[in-house]
Design an enzyme around this catalytic site. Structure first.
Site, PDB file in Angstrom:
ATOM      1  CG  ASP A  47      41.145 -43.823  10.574  1.00 25.08           C
ATOM      2  OD1 ASP A  47      41.134 -44.206   9.328  1.00 25.08           O
ATOM      3  OD2 ASP A  47      40.588 -42.890  10.807  1.00 25.08           O
ATOM      4  CE  LYS A 145      38.866 -42.312   7.695  1.00 22.78           C
ATOM      5  NZ  LYS A 145      38.910 -41.603   9.089  1.00 22.78           N
ATOM      6  CB  CYS A 190      36.619 -43.400  11.743  1.00 22.13           C
ATOM      7  SG  CYS A 190      37.486 -41.892  11.764  1.00 22.13           S
TER       8      CYS A 190
END
Ligand SMILES: [Zn+2]
Length: 243
Positions: A47, A145, A190
């Protein structure tokens, strides 16, 4: 015992202590041997997207500082996987999707507690793009995701319902990858969930501490490290990786 003999004993002990100190340092040098990623290792870049960088809608403090570290260590990896948070416009994890709720409050959903976030990483937007300065041309897979409207997914492996697989575990297995090095944003969400689920998938897992930054809500970074350590995740620094 004469004074002289006693002095020898003292010196003798000091000598042992000195030898231990030297040996200790030698064994530390062993421990500090660099880790060399092999063909069965993969770097996972979690990310590193515009929304999570300074100026973004869910900015992680100093989030941009991971970029040069990740670019540098990526040169040691044949296999690189990147992840992209990839939400629907009114995703269930957004505070704006829940009347009267504010960002960073927690609510209870069907699959458990959910922190509510400012709108971020909406599919196809500039904010969802991987940071421009990430320079890893050999990256072979970008796994998205959080694209199911009613389920969040911090983890790159399993969505927050703890059932829905993203496919990453199977991908790595089929590619015969047994070790992953996790980097990116944010340490306490994450990155941590990805690292722990990687352990659940049977992988050796390193988290590269200086290649991550956290959001840190009420001590969540310390808690994340506790959870990762308990799961068998190893914490390393980028300098531990052979260049
Ligand atoms: Zn998200």
């Amino acid at each position: 015992m004469t004074y002289l003999q006693r002095r020898e004993v003292v010196f003798g002990l000091a000598g042992i202590a000195l030898a231990q100190a030297i040996l200790g340092r030698a064994s530390m040098a062993f421990a500090a041997d660099k880790i060399k990623p092999s063909a069965s290792s993969a770097l996972i870049v979690v990310d590193v997207q515009n929304c999570f960088l300074p100026g973004g809608s869910l900015a992680v403090k100093d989030g941009d500082q991971v970029i040069p570290v990740i670019n540098r260590i990526a040169k040691s990896f044949e296999n690189v996987v990147m992840t992209q948070d990839w939400h629907t416009p009114h995703h269930i994890s957004f505070a704006s999707s829940h009347e009267g709720k504010k960002p960073f409050e927690t609510i209870k959903l069907a699959y458990g507690n959910q922190v509510l976030w400012p709108d971020h990483c909406v599919q196809g937007t500039e904010g969802a793009q991987i940071a421009r300065d990430i320079n890893i041309p050999q990256a072979e897979l970008i796994i998205r995701k959080g694209f199911h409207n009613d389920v969040d997914s911090y983890s790159a492996f399993v969505e927050a319902d703890k059932e829905t697989q993203t496919g990453l575990a199977s991908y790595l297995k089929e590619r015969k990858i047994d070790t992953v090095f996790v980097t990116g944003l944010a340490t306490d969400f994450c990155v941590a969930w990805t690292a722990i689920d990687a352990r659940h998938a049977g992988l050796n897992v390193y988290v590269v501490d200086d290649a991550c930054r956290g959001i840190d809500i009420n001590g969540s970074v310390a808690k994340a490290w506790e959870d990762m350590t308990a799961a068998g995740v190893k914490k390393i620094q980028s300098s531990d990786i052979a260049g």
